[in-house]
Design a protein around this motif. Sequence first.
Motif, short mmCIF file in Angstrom:
data_model
loop_
_atom_site.label_atom_id
_atom_site.label_comp_id
_atom_site.label_asym_id
_atom_site.label_seq_id
_atom_site.Cartn_x
_atom_site.Cartn_y
_atom_site.Cartn_z
N MET A 1 -90.64 -3.43 -65.55
CA MET A 1 -90.74 -2.36 -65.73
C MET A 1 -91.76 -1.82 -64.81
SD MET A 1 -90.41 -1.17 -69.77
CE MET A 1 -91.93 -2.02 -70.17
N ASN A 2 -91.37 -0.65 -64.19
CA ASN A 2 -92.14 -0.02 -63.20
C ASN A 2 -92.72 1.35 -63.70
OD1 ASN A 2 -91.57 -1.91 -61.21
ND2 ASN A 2 -89.71 -0.55 -60.54
N LEU A 3 -94.05 1.56 -63.77
CA LEU A 3 -94.76 2.73 -64.20
C LEU A 3 -94.25 3.91 -63.33
CD1 LEU A 3 -96.72 4.11 -66.17
CD2 LEU A 3 -98.43 3.72 -64.54
N LEU A 4 -93.83 4.99 -63.90
CA LEU A 4 -93.34 6.02 -63.26
C LEU A 4 -94.45 6.98 -63.27
CD1 LEU A 4 -89.64 6.73 -64.44
CD2 LEU A 4 -90.53 6.15 -62.15
N PHE A 5 -95.08 7.52 -64.49
CA PHE A 5 -95.84 8.55 -64.58
C PHE A 5 -96.75 8.01 -65.95
CE2 PHE A 5 -97.55 12.61 -65.82
CZ PHE A 5 -98.17 13.02 -64.71
N ALA A 6 -98.10 8.45 -65.81
CA ALA A 6 -98.98 8.09 -67.18
C ALA A 6 -99.60 9.52 -67.41
CB ALA A 6 -99.91 7.27 -66.85
N SER A 7 -99.61 10.15 -68.38
CA SER A 7 -100.54 11.34 -68.99
C SER A 7 -101.51 10.95 -69.85
CB SER A 7 -99.55 12.23 -69.65
OG SER A 7 -99.03 11.74 -70.89
N LYS A 8 -102.06 11.59 -70.51
CA LYS A 8 -103.36 11.42 -71.28
C LYS A 8 -102.92 10.38 -72.55
CE LYS A 8 -107.32 13.21 -73.72
NZ LYS A 8 -108.11 14.43 -73.91
N TYR A 9 -101.88 10.72 -72.99
CA TYR A 9 -101.27 10.09 -74.24
C TYR A 9 -100.23 9.21 -74.20
CZ TYR A 9 -104.37 13.87 -76.65
OH TYR A 9 -105.29 14.47 -76.93
N TYR A 10 -99.48 9.58 -73.21
CA TYR A 10 -98.01 9.04 -72.75
C TYR A 10 -97.87 8.21 -71.75
CZ TYR A 10 -97.77 12.25 -76.67
OH TYR A 10 -97.74 12.93 -78.10
N ALA A 11 -96.87 7.55 -71.59
CA ALA A 11 -96.41 6.82 -70.14
C ALA A 11 -95.00 6.83 -69.97
CB ALA A 11 -97.20 5.66 -70.07
N SER A 12 -94.57 6.73 -68.81
CA SER A 12 -92.96 6.69 -68.83
C SER A 12 -92.64 5.32 -67.74
CB SER A 12 -92.37 7.71 -68.21
OG SER A 12 -93.05 8.14 -67.07
N TYR A 13 -91.71 4.69 -68.01
CA TYR A 13 -91.42 3.57 -67.27
C TYR A 13 -90.04 3.55 -66.74
CZ TYR A 13 -95.86 1.71 -69.04
OH TYR A 13 -97.25 1.66 -69.71
N GLN A 14 -89.72 2.65 -65.78
CA GLN A 14 -88.34 2.79 -65.43
C GLN A 14 -87.86 1.24 -65.27
OE1 GLN A 14 -87.21 4.42 -61.56
NE2 GLN A 14 -85.27 4.47 -62.03
N SER A 15 -86.87 0.72 -65.88
CA SER A 15 -86.63 -0.58 -65.88
C SER A 15 -85.28 -0.68 -64.82
CB SER A 15 -86.08 -1.23 -66.94
OG SER A 15 -85.87 -2.41 -66.95
N THR A 16 -85.36 -1.38 -63.82
CA THR A 16 -84.35 -1.55 -62.83
C THR A 16 -83.21 -2.58 -63.35
OG1 THR A 16 -85.55 -3.09 -61.58
CG2 THR A 16 -85.31 -0.78 -60.82
N GLU A 17 -83.71 -3.70 -64.05
CA GLU A 17 -82.84 -4.62 -64.70
C GLU A 17 -82.00 -3.92 -65.76
OE1 GLU A 17 -86.42 -5.39 -65.03
OE2 GLU A 17 -86.62 -6.16 -62.83
N ASP A 18 -82.32 -3.21 -66.72
CA ASP A 18 -81.65 -2.67 -67.79
C ASP A 18 -81.06 -1.40 -67.35
OD1 ASP A 18 -82.88 -4.64 -69.40
OD2 ASP A 18 -84.46 -3.66 -70.18
N ARG A 19 -81.59 -0.73 -66.29
CA ARG A 19 -80.99 0.46 -65.70
C ARG A 19 -81.33 1.61 -66.83
NH1 ARG A 19 -75.19 0.17 -63.06
NH2 ARG A 19 -75.88 2.37 -62.90
N CYS A 20 -82.47 1.62 -67.17
CA CYS A 20 -82.72 2.69 -68.45
C CYS A 20 -84.44 3.08 -68.25
CB CYS A 20 -82.71 2.09 -69.81
SG CYS A 20 -83.71 0.78 -70.06
N PHE A 21 -84.74 4.02 -69.02
CA PHE A 21 -86.26 4.24 -69.09
C PHE A 21 -86.88 4.14 -70.28
CE2 PHE A 21 -83.76 6.86 -66.00
CZ PHE A 21 -84.39 6.78 -64.97
N TYR A 22 -88.31 3.99 -70.27
CA TYR A 22 -88.89 3.75 -71.68
C TYR A 22 -90.10 4.84 -71.52
CZ TYR A 22 -86.78 -0.82 -71.88
OH TYR A 22 -85.77 -1.59 -72.06
N LEU A 23 -90.24 5.41 -72.64
CA LEU A 23 -91.48 6.20 -72.95
C LEU A 23 -92.28 5.55 -73.78
CD1 LEU A 23 -89.83 9.81 -73.31
CD2 LEU A 23 -91.05 8.81 -71.15
N ASP A 24 -93.64 5.33 -73.67
CA ASP A 24 -94.59 4.98 -74.36
C ASP A 24 -95.38 5.68 -75.15
OD1 ASP A 24 -96.46 3.18 -75.78
OD2 ASP A 24 -97.41 2.53 -73.94
N PHE A 25 -95.28 6.00 -76.39
CA PHE A 25 -95.91 7.10 -77.11
C PHE A 25 -97.25 6.44 -77.82
CE2 PHE A 25 -91.61 8.90 -77.10
CZ PHE A 25 -91.97 10.26 -76.92
N GLY A 26 -97.74 5.31 -77.43
CA GLY A 26 -98.84 4.72 -77.88
C GLY A 26 -98.49 3.84 -79.12
#
Length: 103
Positions: A1-26
């Motif tokens: 997974m590659n980190l796309l963007f990180a804010s103060k509370y959250y982060a978003s990732y892109q997975s090229t293997e799964d062809r999807c995105f992940y949001l990390d809410f902590g």
Amino acid sequence: MNLLFASKYYASYQSTEDRCFYLDFGHKMVKLSFCQLLSLRYKAKQLSSHDNLEYMLNHADVTLLTFCDKEHVVLLDTLQVLDFAELIQGTFAMMELNSVLAI
């Protein structure tokens, strides 16, 4: 997974293997398709509108964010709503930048 963007509370990732995105809410990592991410962008714009923020400040301290066909529910306060809007905006900006650099 590659980190796309990180804010103060959250982060978003892109997975090229799964062809999807992940949001990390902590406390929760949510898997999203691109269509679901587009839907979240629309909801983030609605939540961070002047009218909604004014309503939150005057009448309600928190709001519920439902997404992925109501599979996930996240409770956000006013600062988290603003941070979530920043996360979504930054995620799409980084995806656009990555597509320009890949050419």
